[in-house]
Design a protein around this motif. Sequence first.
Motif, PDB file in Angstrom:
ATOM      1  N   LEU A 102      -5.585 -12.439  14.241  1.00 25.61           N
ATOM      2  CA  LEU A 102      -6.791 -13.018  14.833  1.00 25.61           C
ATOM      3  C   LEU A 102      -7.845 -11.978  15.189  1.00 25.61           C
ATOM      4  CD1 LEU A 102      -5.386 -15.861  17.127  1.00 25.61           C
ATOM      5  CD2 LEU A 102      -6.398 -16.034  14.845  1.00 25.61           C
ATOM      6  N   GLU A 103      -7.466 -10.693  15.292  1.00 29.88           N
ATOM      7  CA  GLU A 103      -8.487  -9.697  15.598  1.00 29.88           C
ATOM      8  C   GLU A 103      -9.421  -9.494  14.399  1.00 29.88           C
ATOM      9  OE1 GLU A 103      -6.536  -6.102  16.704  1.00 29.88           O
ATOM     10  OE2 GLU A 103      -5.789  -5.650  14.693  1.00 29.88           O
ATOM     11  N   GLU A 104      -8.960  -9.884  13.201  1.00 36.95           N
ATOM     12  CA  GLU A 104      -9.806  -9.923  12.003  1.00 36.95           C
ATOM     13  C   GLU A 104      -9.615 -11.302  11.377  1.00 36.95           C
ATOM     14  OE1 GLU A 104     -11.950  -8.048  10.586  1.00 36.95           O
ATOM     15  OE2 GLU A 104     -11.809  -6.195  11.743  1.00 36.95           O
ATOM     16  N   PRO A 105     -10.466 -12.283  11.714  1.00 43.02           N
ATOM     17  CA  PRO A 105     -10.250 -13.660  11.252  1.00 43.02           C
ATOM     18  C   PRO A 105     -10.035 -13.798   9.750  1.00 43.02           C
ATOM     19  CG  PRO A 105     -11.987 -13.589  12.897  1.00 43.02           C
ATOM     20  CD  PRO A 105     -11.632 -12.158  12.598  1.00 43.02           C
ATOM     21  N   ALA A 106     -10.565 -12.854   8.969  1.00 46.80           N
ATOM     22  CA  ALA A 106     -10.373 -12.932   7.517  1.00 46.80           C
ATOM     23  C   ALA A 106      -8.896 -12.796   7.152  1.00 46.80           C
ATOM     24  CB  ALA A 106     -11.186 -11.847   6.823  1.00 46.80           C
ATOM     25  N   ARG A 107      -8.144 -12.042   7.947  1.00 42.89           N
ATOM     26  CA  ARG A 107      -6.708 -11.907   7.695  1.00 42.89           C
ATOM     27  C   ARG A 107      -6.009 -13.247   7.861  1.00 42.89           C
ATOM     28  NH1 ARG A 107      -5.903  -6.822  11.803  1.00 42.89           N
ATOM     29  NH2 ARG A 107      -7.093  -5.251  10.639  1.00 42.89           N
ATOM     30  N   TRP A 108      -6.346 -13.931   8.949  1.00 40.66           N
ATOM     31  CA  TRP A 108      -5.752 -15.251   9.219  1.00 40.66           C
ATOM     32  C   TRP A 108      -6.099 -16.223   8.088  1.00 40.66           C
ATOM     33  CZ3 TRP A 108      -2.736 -17.065  13.314  1.00 40.66           C
ATOM     34  CH2 TRP A 108      -2.565 -18.460  13.379  1.00 40.66           C
ATOM     35  N   GLN A 109      -7.348 -16.236   7.710  1.00 42.88           N
ATOM     36  CA  GLN A 109      -7.807 -17.172   6.678  1.00 42.88           C
ATOM     37  C   GLN A 109      -7.113 -16.908   5.351  1.00 42.88           C
ATOM     38  OE1 GLN A 109      -9.607 -19.780   7.442  1.00 42.88           O
ATOM     39  NE2 GLN A 109      -9.391 -20.549   5.349  1.00 42.88           N
ATOM     40  N   ALA A 110      -6.878 -15.637   5.046  1.00 41.15           N
ATOM     41  CA  ALA A 110      -6.208 -15.301   3.793  1.00 41.15           C
ATOM     42  C   ALA A 110      -4.812 -15.908   3.740  1.00 41.15           C
ATOM     43  CB  ALA A 110      -6.139 -13.787   3.634  1.00 41.15           C
ATOM     44  N   LEU A 111      -4.093 -15.883   4.864  1.00 41.13           N
ATOM     45  CA  LEU A 111      -2.753 -16.461   4.906  1.00 41.13           C
ATOM     46  C   LEU A 111      -2.793 -17.986   4.882  1.00 41.13           C
ATOM     47  CD1 LEU A 111      -2.008 -13.518   5.581  1.00 41.13           C
ATOM     48  CD2 LEU A 111      -0.329 -14.409   7.201  1.00 41.13           C
ATOM     49  N   VAL A 112      -3.815 -18.567   5.523  1.00 38.12           N
ATOM     50  CA  VAL A 112      -3.981 -20.022   5.471  1.00 38.12           C
ATOM     51  C   VAL A 112      -4.159 -20.479   4.030  1.00 38.12           C
ATOM     52  CG1 VAL A 112      -5.508 -21.928   6.097  1.00 38.12           C
ATOM     53  CG2 VAL A 112      -4.889 -20.207   7.814  1.00 38.12           C
ATOM     54  N   GLU A 113      -4.911 -19.696   3.259  1.00 39.30           N
ATOM     55  CA  GLU A 113      -5.221 -20.077   1.875  1.00 39.30           C
ATOM     56  C   GLU A 113      -4.101 -19.735   0.905  1.00 39.30           C
ATOM     57  OE1 GLU A 113      -8.895 -18.099   1.111  1.00 39.30           O
ATOM     58  OE2 GLU A 113     -10.059 -19.381   2.490  1.00 39.30           O
ATOM     59  N   ASP A 114      -3.244 -18.781   1.240  1.00 38.63           N
ATOM     60  CA  ASP A 114      -2.180 -18.367   0.330  1.00 38.63           C
ATOM     61  C   ASP A 114      -0.922 -18.039   1.128  1.00 38.63           C
ATOM     62  OD1 ASP A 114      -0.518 -17.405  -1.620  1.00 38.63           O
ATOM     63  OD2 ASP A 114      -1.858 -15.783  -2.286  1.00 38.63           O
ATOM     64  N   ALA A 115      -0.022 -19.013   1.230  1.00 36.64           N
ATOM     65  CA  ALA A 115       1.197 -18.839   2.028  1.00 36.64           C
ATOM     66  C   ALA A 115       2.114 -17.761   1.461  1.00 36.64           C
ATOM     67  CB  ALA A 115       1.951 -20.159   2.132  1.00 36.64           C
ATOM     68  N   ASP A 116       1.947 -17.398   0.172  1.00 37.55           N
ATOM     69  CA  ASP A 116       2.780 -16.353  -0.413  1.00 37.55           C
ATOM     70  C   ASP A 116       2.535 -14.989   0.240  1.00 37.55           C
ATOM     71  OD1 ASP A 116       3.930 -18.159  -2.134  1.00 37.55           O
ATOM     72  OD2 ASP A 116       2.625 -17.665  -3.833  1.00 37.55           O
ATOM     73  N   LEU A 117       1.428 -14.846   0.965  1.00 38.45           N
ATOM     74  CA  LEU A 117       1.108 -13.578   1.625  1.00 38.45           C
ATOM     75  C   LEU A 117       1.835 -13.402   2.960  1.00 38.45           C
ATOM     76  CD1 LEU A 117      -2.782 -13.501   1.085  1.00 38.45           C
ATOM     77  CD2 LEU A 117      -1.032 -12.273  -0.235  1.00 38.45           C
ATOM     78  N   ILE A 118       2.448 -14.479   3.458  1.00 41.49           N
ATOM     79  CA  ILE A 118       2.998 -14.446   4.816  1.00 41.49           C
ATOM     80  C   ILE A 118       4.110 -13.411   4.955  1.00 41.49           C
ATOM     81  CG2 ILE A 118       4.298 -15.763   6.525  1.00 41.49           C
ATOM     82  CD1 ILE A 118       2.679 -18.230   5.665  1.00 41.49           C
ATOM     83  N   ALA A 119       5.051 -13.377   3.997  1.00 38.02           N
ATOM     84  CA  ALA A 119       6.182 -12.449   4.105  1.00 38.02           C
ATOM     85  C   ALA A 119       5.692 -11.000   4.168  1.00 38.02           C
ATOM     86  CB  ALA A 119       7.137 -12.650   2.932  1.00 38.02           C
ATOM     87  N   GLY A 120       4.730 -10.656   3.331  1.00 37.89           N
ATOM     88  CA  GLY A 120       4.186  -9.301   3.352  1.00 37.89           C
ATOM     89  C   GLY A 120       3.461  -8.994   4.642  1.00 37.89           C
ATOM     90  N   ALA A 121       2.770  -9.997   5.183  1.00 36.76           N
ATOM     91  CA  ALA A 121       2.049  -9.803   6.445  1.00 36.76           C
ATOM     92  C   ALA A 121       3.028  -9.537   7.587  1.00 36.76           C
ATOM     93  CB  ALA A 121       1.193 -11.031   6.755  1.00 36.76           C
TER      94      ALA A 121
END
Length: 316
Positions: A266-285
């Motif tokens: 949440l300190e960089e909303p673009a990070r949150w949005q990226a995960l919302v749009e692509d759940a495959d990024l969650i594990a790496g995050a």
Amino acid sequence: MTSSAATCPVDHEFDPLSPEFLADPYAFMDDRPPVFYAPSLDYYVVSRYEDVEWVFLHPELFSAAPAQMPLVQLVPEALQILLEGGHRPQPSMVSLDPPEHTRLRAPTARAFTPRRVALMEPKIRETVTELLDGIDTTRPLDIVDALTRPLPLTVIFRFMGVPRDDWSALRRWGSNRLSLGWGRPSTEEQVEHARNMASYRAYLRELVAAKASSRADDFASALLDIHDEDPAELTHEEIASILFSLSFAGHETTNNLLGNCIRRLLEEPARWQALVEDADLIAGAVDEVLRYDPSVVVWRRQAKQDVLVGRTEIPA
């Protein structure tokens, strides 16, 4: 001192409980050497990844015995309460070296079966939904109190087989345990924490005794099934000790991970949005948050002999 060893620097400013360190540990550590002595703790501090990993991978040189020892010297009254209450660093797995560590870890791994873990998923999803549904979205909230603390706490206590009515007591005892082991409690606080630790240990012994005569499909019962195969190899006291470790480490670290994840996303909303749009990024995050903001930022070992860490000599 060997000819290849460097004189160990002394850092009188380093104190992991100081406001300056807690405000930004990474900036605080930037200009410090990878190994130094901290008088505020009477510990040698090893901060570089490669050195820390090397220490952990050489139990023949570094003992785990002090892992759960209090950071400060406890007053005699508190020590007596702990002793009489059966609260000791051992035989907890995190305070044992091989082969004793291996002996306790083996039945723990057997009881922590893939089937039992897989069966937890629907309950975890149900718990998340209940917690989120209970949030008042019209008001500001503390996300740790509302979600990240109660979620892993609920999951691990259910997994262990702790009755729901007792969850609040274990959560409170966990806070006492954290302050006693990793803080600088006053004399009065030490005595209060010690009494709670004695109650904590007594409760887990009573839980094991109750499960021994009334099994269920939970972790405590699975450990007791293993005990029945060879009572001398895994005693009731050792089962209570395993539950003592899991009842704290099983939720505190996950709470830290979840809170750190939400903060960094949440300190960089673009990070949150990226995960919302692509759940495959969650594990790496999640992996990246664990790398950048570890759930456990400090641990302890004791040198069994004079030893070089990097080029700095640590005395026995």
